[in-house]
Design a protein around this motif. Structure first.
Motif, PDB file in Angstrom:
ATOM      1  N   GLY A 108       0.797  -1.221   0.000  1.00  0.00           N
ATOM      2  CA  GLY A 108       0.000   0.000   0.000  1.00  0.00           C
ATOM      3  C   GLY A 108       0.828   1.269   0.000  1.00  0.00           C
ATOM      4  N   HIS A 109       2.152   1.131   0.035  1.00  0.00           N
ATOM      5  CA  HIS A 109       3.043   2.281  -0.079  1.00  0.00           C
ATOM      6  C   HIS A 109       2.855   2.931  -1.440  1.00  0.00           C
ATOM      7  CE1 HIS A 109       7.488   3.809   0.083  1.00  0.00           C
ATOM      8  NE2 HIS A 109       6.620   4.732   0.453  1.00  0.00           N
ATOM      9  N   GLN A 110       2.601   4.227  -1.476  1.00  0.00           N
ATOM     10  CA  GLN A 110       2.216   4.887  -2.717  1.00  0.00           C
ATOM     11  C   GLN A 110       3.390   5.254  -3.623  1.00  0.00           C
ATOM     12  OE1 GLN A 110      -1.307   7.622  -2.599  1.00  0.00           O
ATOM     13  NE2 GLN A 110      -0.930   7.596  -0.392  1.00  0.00           N
ATOM     14  N   LYS A 111       4.533   4.647  -3.422  1.00  0.00           N
ATOM     15  CA  LYS A 111       5.673   4.934  -4.290  1.00  0.00           C
ATOM     16  C   LYS A 111       5.391   4.526  -5.736  1.00  0.00           C
ATOM     17  CE  LYS A 111       8.033   0.482  -3.644  1.00  0.00           C
ATOM     18  NZ  LYS A 111       9.281  -0.181  -3.221  1.00  0.00           N
ATOM     19  N   ARG A 112       4.436   3.612  -5.953  1.00  0.00           N
ATOM     20  CA  ARG A 112       4.149   3.135  -7.303  1.00  0.00           C
ATOM     21  C   ARG A 112       3.363   4.155  -8.122  1.00  0.00           C
ATOM     22  NH1 ARG A 112       2.207  -1.904  -7.436  1.00  0.00           N
ATOM     23  NH2 ARG A 112       2.967  -2.388  -5.359  1.00  0.00           N
ATOM     24  N   PHE A 113       2.797   5.169  -7.492  1.00  0.00           N
ATOM     25  CA  PHE A 113       1.972   6.138  -8.205  1.00  0.00           C
ATOM     26  C   PHE A 113       2.758   7.416  -8.497  1.00  0.00           C
ATOM     27  CE2 PHE A 113      -1.015   3.536  -5.764  1.00  0.00           C
ATOM     28  CZ  PHE A 113      -1.847   3.097  -6.785  1.00  0.00           C
ATOM     29  N   GLU A 114       2.386   8.067  -9.599  1.00  0.00           N
ATOM     30  CA  GLU A 114       3.036   9.322  -9.952  1.00  0.00           C
ATOM     31  C   GLU A 114       2.727  10.413  -8.937  1.00  0.00           C
ATOM     32  OE1 GLU A 114       1.852  10.287 -13.895  1.00  0.00           O
ATOM     33  OE2 GLU A 114       3.289   8.911 -14.828  1.00  0.00           O
ATOM     34  N   HIS A 115       1.513  10.394  -8.392  1.00  0.00           N
ATOM     35  CA  HIS A 115       1.116  11.367  -7.388  1.00  0.00           C
ATOM     36  C   HIS A 115       0.711  10.628  -6.123  1.00  0.00           C
ATOM     37  CE1 HIS A 115       1.125  14.509 -10.457  1.00  0.00           C
ATOM     38  NE2 HIS A 115       0.424  13.688 -11.225  1.00  0.00           N
ATOM     39  N   VAL A 116       1.013  11.206  -4.988  1.00  0.00           N
ATOM     40  CA  VAL A 116       0.708  10.588  -3.701  1.00  0.00           C
ATOM     41  C   VAL A 116      -0.535  11.243  -3.128  1.00  0.00           C
ATOM     42  CG1 VAL A 116       1.523  10.220  -1.346  1.00  0.00           C
ATOM     43  CG2 VAL A 116       3.111   9.994  -3.266  1.00  0.00           C
ATOM     44  N   ASN A 117      -1.596  10.466  -2.970  1.00  0.00           N
ATOM     45  CA  ASN A 117      -2.822  10.997  -2.365  1.00  0.00           C
ATOM     46  C   ASN A 117      -2.596  11.234  -0.874  1.00  0.00           C
ATOM     47  OD1 ASN A 117      -4.176  10.812  -4.814  1.00  0.00           O
ATOM     48  ND2 ASN A 117      -4.884   8.730  -4.400  1.00  0.00           N
ATOM     49  N   ALA A 118      -3.125  12.342  -0.373  1.00  0.00           N
ATOM     50  CA  ALA A 118      -2.888  12.703   1.027  1.00  0.00           C
ATOM     51  C   ALA A 118      -4.167  13.122   1.735  1.00  0.00           C
ATOM     52  CB  ALA A 118      -1.853  13.828   1.103  1.00  0.00           C
ATOM     53  N   ASP A 119      -5.297  12.538   1.319  1.00  0.00           N
ATOM     54  CA  ASP A 119      -6.543  12.814   2.037  1.00  0.00           C
ATOM     55  C   ASP A 119      -6.513  12.198   3.437  1.00  0.00           C
ATOM     56  OD1 ASP A 119      -8.478  14.142  -0.014  1.00  0.00           O
ATOM     57  OD2 ASP A 119      -7.485  12.528  -1.099  1.00  0.00           O
ATOM     58  N   ASP A 120      -5.825  11.059   3.572  1.00  0.00           N
ATOM     59  CA  ASP A 120      -5.601  10.449   4.886  1.00  0.00           C
ATOM     60  C   ASP A 120      -4.119  10.545   5.232  1.00  0.00           C
ATOM     61  OD1 ASP A 120      -8.165   9.724   5.576  1.00  0.00           O
ATOM     62  OD2 ASP A 120      -8.051   7.749   4.607  1.00  0.00           O
ATOM     63  N   LEU A 121      -3.841  11.221   6.324  1.00  0.00           N
ATOM     64  CA  LEU A 121      -2.468  11.332   6.807  1.00  0.00           C
ATOM     65  C   LEU A 121      -2.209  10.267   7.867  1.00  0.00           C
ATOM     66  CD1 LEU A 121      -2.199  15.222   7.135  1.00  0.00           C
ATOM     67  CD2 LEU A 121      -1.421  13.776   5.237  1.00  0.00           C
ATOM     68  N   ALA A 122      -0.949  10.061   8.162  1.00  0.00           N
ATOM     69  CA  ALA A 122      -0.548   9.101   9.190  1.00  0.00           C
ATOM     70  C   ALA A 122       0.337   9.805  10.203  1.00  0.00           C
ATOM     71  CB  ALA A 122       0.183   7.909   8.570  1.00  0.00           C
ATOM     72  N   TYR A 123       0.404   9.219  11.405  1.00  0.00           N
ATOM     73  CA  TYR A 123       1.134   9.833  12.517  1.00  0.00           C
ATOM     74  C   TYR A 123       2.077   8.788  13.116  1.00  0.00           C
ATOM     75  CZ  TYR A 123      -2.895  12.794  11.761  1.00  0.00           C
ATOM     76  OH  TYR A 123      -3.853  13.581  11.157  1.00  0.00           O
ATOM     77  N   VAL A 124       3.314   9.202  13.329  1.00  0.00           N
ATOM     78  CA  VAL A 124       4.349   8.272  13.787  1.00  0.00           C
ATOM     79  C   VAL A 124       5.108   8.910  14.947  1.00  0.00           C
ATOM     80  CG1 VAL A 124       6.292   6.824  13.099  1.00  0.00           C
ATOM     81  CG2 VAL A 124       4.629   7.558  11.381  1.00  0.00           C
ATOM     82  N   VAL A 125       5.376   8.105  15.978  1.00  0.00           N
ATOM     83  CA  VAL A 125       6.246   8.541  17.081  1.00  0.00           C
ATOM     84  C   VAL A 125       7.240   7.421  17.367  1.00  0.00           C
ATOM     85  CG1 VAL A 125       4.594  10.107  18.164  1.00  0.00           C
ATOM     86  CG2 VAL A 125       4.605   7.698  18.813  1.00  0.00           C
ATOM     87  N   ARG A 126       8.421   7.796  17.783  1.00  0.00           N
ATOM     88  CA  ARG A 126       9.446   6.811  18.154  1.00  0.00           C
ATOM     89  C   ARG A 126      10.315   7.389  19.266  1.00  0.00           C
ATOM     90  NH1 ARG A 126      11.656   2.189  15.698  1.00  0.00           N
ATOM     91  NH2 ARG A 126      13.551   1.555  16.787  1.00  0.00           N
ATOM     92  N   LEU A 127      10.729   6.497  20.190  1.00  0.00           N
ATOM     93  CA  LEU A 127      11.629   6.878  21.266  1.00  0.00           C
ATOM     94  C   LEU A 127      12.651   5.766  21.441  1.00  0.00           C
ATOM     95  CD1 LEU A 127      12.380   8.884  23.534  1.00  0.00           C
ATOM     96  CD2 LEU A 127      10.903   7.545  25.059  1.00  0.00           C
ATOM     97  N   ASP A 128      13.933   6.116  21.367  1.00  0.00           N
ATOM     98  CA  ASP A 128      15.035   5.166  21.550  1.00  0.00           C
ATOM     99  C   ASP A 128      15.922   5.639  22.683  1.00  0.00           C
ATOM    100  OD1 ASP A 128      14.155   3.748  19.366  1.00  0.00           O
ATOM    101  OD2 ASP A 128      15.593   4.641  17.976  1.00  0.00           O
ATOM    102  N   TYR A 129      16.486   4.670  23.383  1.00  0.00           N
ATOM    103  CA  TYR A 129      17.554   4.970  24.332  1.00  0.00           C
ATOM    104  C   TYR A 129      18.817   4.305  23.809  1.00  0.00           C
ATOM    105  CZ  TYR A 129      20.383   5.298  28.545  1.00  0.00           C
ATOM    106  OH  TYR A 129      21.398   5.583  29.429  1.00  0.00           O
ATOM    107  N   GLY A 130      19.842   5.095  23.540  1.00  0.00           N
ATOM    108  CA  GLY A 130      21.026   4.574  22.868  1.00  0.00           C
ATOM    109  C   GLY A 130      20.891   4.752  21.371  1.00  0.00           C
ATOM    110  N   SER A 131      21.847   4.187  20.628  1.00  0.00           N
ATOM    111  CA  SER A 131      21.858   4.349  19.179  1.00  0.00           C
ATOM    112  C   SER A 131      22.003   2.986  18.509  1.00  0.00           C
ATOM    113  CB  SER A 131      23.008   5.263  18.738  1.00  0.00           C
ATOM    114  OG  SER A 131      23.121   5.284  17.332  1.00  0.00           O
ATOM    115  N   PHE A 132      21.036   2.628  17.673  1.00  0.00           N
ATOM    116  CA  PHE A 132      21.105   1.369  16.933  1.00  0.00           C
ATOM    117  C   PHE A 132      22.226   1.416  15.893  1.00  0.00           C
ATOM    118  CE2 PHE A 132      16.759   1.052  18.555  1.00  0.00           C
ATOM    119  CZ  PHE A 132      16.718  -0.281  18.944  1.00  0.00           C
TER     120      PHE A 132
END
Length: 472
Positions: free
Chosen positions: A272-296
């Motif tokens: 479902g990643h929209q990389k396959r389309f020439e234009h990326v639809n953005a009617d639905d946005l997504a929200y991401v959070v991340r917290l790390d201790y240290g460095s991978f």
């Protein structure tokens, strides 16, 4: 030496004055001699004053000369700095990085999901070449553009023709593989504790978004468990904040969401990643959070991330589905890298609402090959654990031996009916990484793939790979 001669002259004058006074004190009783002595002393005092004035003038001239020399030296140093700055090329603000890999695989595989007799096939693959260009505008602003060339080709483009009578998806295939922008971001970072980036950015969901260079994972290919659930090195258009505080690393992003028209049984929401389309639809946005201790990237760490977003609003055929199609993903990861020991692991868990409604909508959308939509998982999970020992810590040979287990089940649960076990896979393998120089790694891996269906036999695989990375 000049300072010494000045003191010597002054001492000599003082001694002369003292001798004059002592010599003439003896004849102080004779008036004429006394008058002569006084006249002589006055003449000598006049000469002494003249010499003192000359000495003072010489000292003043020397001080002025020294000050002038110091000012001249300072001016020359400043000019040298200015010359260095003026000769600095604008190219010095550019950076260039690259990494890539070539692999050979010998796998047993099945022609289709109904097949239970495996066939072995060997393949070479120019897996990927990635180039990254950077420019440092100043101490706070910079930009990065990352271009990935996969499988040695120019790729295929999938377009949506909304003016067709029913709307169709049309594929234009030019060559195998693809060329795509994997990152194109501008960053503003006034301090270590806070920064902003926007453009096409990496999502911090899944370790492959952090550890995607050949030397950063032990297996020949990136972990199969993650690829069966998430987009590879997941990137979306959006904006994010990030920073580091007391060895805690945080990220929060608002990005373009997924498109449920291309959710698949075998890789859940990854397609479902929209990389396959020439234009990326953005009617639905997504929200991401991340917290790390240290460095991978540099060693030991522990971290967690959370993704939330609806997907139906980004469909091209919006009249096919009224449900939200909400995707939620939780990722928990840890790494222990100390001395010769390497241990990394990750657990992914995801939910998809309205999975049955999405399946039915996709089955009746022209161009989407309805046979691909047997089931969609309402719940999905995957994990991997890799462990290695760097023998280069004990010998002169820079070799790391490792063992790995990957597990994925994109159909952990379905909304109705019983989930097929055909896509529940476990990969168990062992191998070596050899570093002839720090920038190059040669890999070998052998293992077994198990499907959670009793009638399907285990299959075996072998892989060789060569990877590189450098930066200038």
């Amino acid at each position: 030496m000049k300072s010494f001669s000045k003191h010597a002259k002054l001492n000599m004058l003082a001694m002369t004055i003292a001798s004059v006074f002592s010599a003439n004190a003896m004849s102080a009783t004779d008036p004429e001699a006394l008058a002569d002595a006084i006249a002589k002393q006055e003449a000598e005092l006049t000469a002494l004053k003249t010499q003192l004035q000359q000495l003072a003038l010489q000292q003043l001239l020397q001080q002025e000369q020294q000050q002038a020399q110091a000012e001249l030296q300072q001016a020359e140093n400043q000019q040298a700095v200015n010359d260095a700055k003026s000769t600095q090329s604008a190219w010095d603000k550019f950076s260039f990085k690259s990494y890539g890999s070539v692999i050979y695989t010998s796998d047993e595989y099945y022609d289709n999901v109904q097949d239970t007799s495996p066939e072995r096939r060997s393949r070479f693959d120019l897996e990927r070449i990635v180039t990254e260009f950077g420019y440092q505008f100043n101490d706070q602003w910079d930009m990065e553009v990352e271009i990935e060339y996969e499988h040695g080709g120019t790729g295929s483009a999938l377009e949506y023709d909304g003016f067709d009578e029913f709307g169709e998806f049309e594929a234009e295939v030019e060559a195998g593989g693809e060329v795509m922008i994997e990152k194109a971001q501008i960053r503003y970072r006034p301090s270590e504790s806070f920064g902003v980036k926007f453009g096409n950015i990496h999502l911090p969901v899944g370790l492959s978004s952090t550890l995607h260079k050949p030397s950063q994972y032990l297996t020949v290919q990136r972990h199969k468990s993650e690829a069966a659930m998430l987009p590879a090195v997941w990137n979306e258009n959006g904006i994010g904040v990030f920073g580091e505080v007391e060895n805690f690393h945080y990220q929060a992003q608002v990005v373009s969401g997924l498109n449920s028209e291309y959710f698949r049984t075998y890789d859940w929401v990854a397609s479902g990643h929209q990389k396959r389309f020439e234009h990326v639809n953005a009617d639905d946005l997504a929200y991401v959070v991340r917290l790390d201790y240290g460095s991978f990237k540099t060693g030991s760490a522990i971290g967690a991330s959370y993704y939330y977003g609806n997907t139906s609003g980004n469909r091209h055929k919006t009249n096919k589905l009224s449900a939200d199609g909400t995707v939620e993903i939780l990722s928990i990861a840890a790494a222990f890298v100390e001395g010769p020991w390497i241990l990394r692991g990750q657990y992914l868990y995801g939910t998809l609402s309205d999975s049955d409604a999405i399946t039915q909508a996709n089955k009746t959308t022209p161009g989407l090959k309805p046979g691909n939509f047997a089931q969609l998982g309402s719940k999905s999970e995957a994990f991997f654990v890799e462990a290695g020992v760097d023998l280069g810590q004990f010998t002169s040979v820079p070799i790391t031996v490792f063992a790995n287990i990957d597990y994925s089940n994109p159909l952990k649960e379905v909304e109705t009916g019983t989930a097929t076990k055909r896509y529940e896979n476990t990969w168990i393998s062992a191998g070596v990484n050899y570093f002839p120089i720090p920038e190059i790694v040669i890999k070998a891996e052998a293992g077994v793939q198990q499907v959670a269906v009793a009638s399907i036999p285990d299959t075996h695989f072998f892989a060789l790979g060569v990877g590189y990375q450098f930066s200038i």
